[in-house]
Write an enzyme that holds these catalytic residues in place. Structure first.
Site, mmCIF file in Angstrom:
data_model
loop_
_atom_site.group_PDB
_atom_site.id
_atom_site.type_symbol
_atom_site.label_atom_id
_atom_site.label_comp_id
_atom_site.label_asym_id
_atom_site.label_seq_id
_atom_site.Cartn_x
_atom_site.Cartn_y
_atom_site.Cartn_z
ATOM 1 N N ASP A 50 123.802 -7.990 -9.756
ATOM 2 C CA ASP A 50 124.063 -7.379 -8.446
ATOM 3 C C ASP A 50 122.860 -6.507 -8.114
ATOM 4 O O ASP A 50 122.659 -5.455 -8.726
ATOM 5 C CB ASP A 50 125.344 -6.543 -8.517
ATOM 6 N N SER A 127 112.589 -9.662 8.214
ATOM 7 C CA SER A 127 113.085 -10.529 9.288
ATOM 8 C C SER A 127 112.428 -10.134 10.595
ATOM 9 O O SER A 127 112.043 -8.968 10.783
ATOM 10 C CB SER A 127 114.605 -10.375 9.419
ATOM 11 N N TYR A 140 121.862 -4.384 10.317
ATOM 12 C CA TYR A 140 120.988 -5.397 9.718
ATOM 13 C C TYR A 140 119.536 -5.154 10.134
ATOM 14 O O TYR A 140 118.624 -5.158 9.291
ATOM 15 C CB TYR A 140 121.442 -6.781 10.164
ATOM 16 N N ASN A 141 119.317 -4.922 11.425
ATOM 17 C CA ASN A 141 117.960 -4.644 11.911
ATOM 18 C C ASN A 141 117.349 -3.448 11.182
ATOM 19 O O ASN A 141 116.180 -3.473 10.786
ATOM 20 C CB ASN A 141 117.971 -4.326 13.412
ATOM 21 N N ALA A 142 118.155 -2.409 11.030
ATOM 22 C CA ALA A 142 117.664 -1.188 10.388
ATOM 23 C C ALA A 142 117.263 -1.448 8.941
ATOM 24 O O ALA A 142 116.240 -0.944 8.458
ATOM 25 C CB ALA A 142 118.731 -0.096 10.455
ATOM 26 N N SER A 143 118.060 -2.264 8.237
ATOM 27 C CA SER A 143 117.730 -2.562 6.840
ATOM 28 C C SER A 143 116.420 -3.337 6.744
ATOM 29 O O SER A 143 115.623 -3.113 5.823
ATOM 30 C CB SER A 143 118.873 -3.351 6.182
ATOM 31 N N LYS A 144 116.189 -4.244 7.689
ATOM 32 C CA LYS A 144 114.973 -5.045 7.666
ATOM 33 C C LYS A 144 113.761 -4.239 8.135
ATOM 34 O O LYS A 144 112.647 -4.411 7.611
ATOM 35 C CB LYS A 144 115.156 -6.298 8.531
#
Length: 255
Positions: A50, A127, A140-144
């Site tokens: 993990d 991404s 999701y955008n923030a993580s990328k």
């Protein structure tokens, strides 16, 4: 999935491989390892971990070094992509940052001492969403975007000993962009498969382009290449950028 095609592309080039995935009943990891051997890899080690847990990341980096003795390339590809909406419980989206951001940073941290010895490479799969910021993908955008920021900084710090390559991929034909995938777990659901309504690249040529670029020393790779045009539009024509993203949101997502 793109991680499988990256494995096969490295295998075709004769690389010895350590591959890691979550330990789920439907995990194809053993089959991927078997195919990689058939394609030309002389040795494939597979492990379950993990990546959101720091100790497990340390474990598979240590396991790789114990088995092979050194490390040349670290490919950070773990990712999940639930579609966020403001009317949902935001606390349920914590795993997005845990997997997408820390799931790359943790193994990178443990791999760096070994990569310094081999003048190795770090490849991180961000991404185009980390640049273009489509609606309803905020977490999701923030993580990328966090990956891009972290690894750009790291690339400057490690240059020229280690080369850092940041991938900003668009739509690649994998289960990741299917309506079925969006129905698993939390998040807004797609109305239809994104690959059916948007230009998407097949995973195999994408993987080949990535590994070609990495081996040539590229520090950034965008596929399909036309995605670079959207980056340009964002900065030069922000109103047009907003228009097509809002249109995308209403046509593709269940609202």
């Amino acid at each position: 999935m793109i991680h499988q095609q990256l494995t096969y592309e490295y295998a075709r080039r004769g690389a010895r491989l350590a591959i890691v995935s979550t330990n789920k009943p439907e995990s194809p990891l053993k089959k991927v390892a078997d195919k990689a051997r058939l394609l030309g890899s002389p040795d494939v080690l597979f492990m379950f971990a993990d990546v959101s847990k720091v100790d497990e990341c340390r474990m598979f980096i240590d396991g790789t070094i114990k088995h092979f003795g050194h490390l040349d390339h670290l490919v950070c590809n773990a990712g999940i992509g639930p579609v966020y909406s403001t009317d949902m419980d935001v606390t349920k989206f914590g795993p997005v940052m845990d997997v997408n951001f820390w799931g790359s940073v943790y193994p990178t941290h443990f791999a760096i001492p070994h990569l310094k010895k081999t003048n190795g490479k770090i490849i991180v799969n961000s991404s185009c969403a980390g640049v273009c910021n489509p609606p309803r993908h905020g977490v999701y955008n923030a993580s990328k975007a966090a990956l891009i920021s972290f690894y750009e900084s790291l690339g400057h710090e490690l240059f020229p000993t280690i080369t850092v390559t940041i991938l900003t991929l668009g739509f690649i034909r994998t289960r990741f962009i299917t309506a079925k995938y969006s129905m698993n777990g939390i998040g807004v659901q797609y109305r239809k498969d994104l690959g059916d309504v948007l230009l998407a690249m097949e995973a195999e040529p994408c993987a080949k382009a990535i590994v070609d670029g990495v081996c040539k020393g590229a520090t950034s790779i965008t596929e399909p290449r036309f995605i670079k045009g959207f980056f340009l539009i964002k900065y030069l024509f922000p109103q047009l950028h907003r228009l097509y993203l809002c249109t995308f949101s209403h046509k593709i997502l269940k609202l």
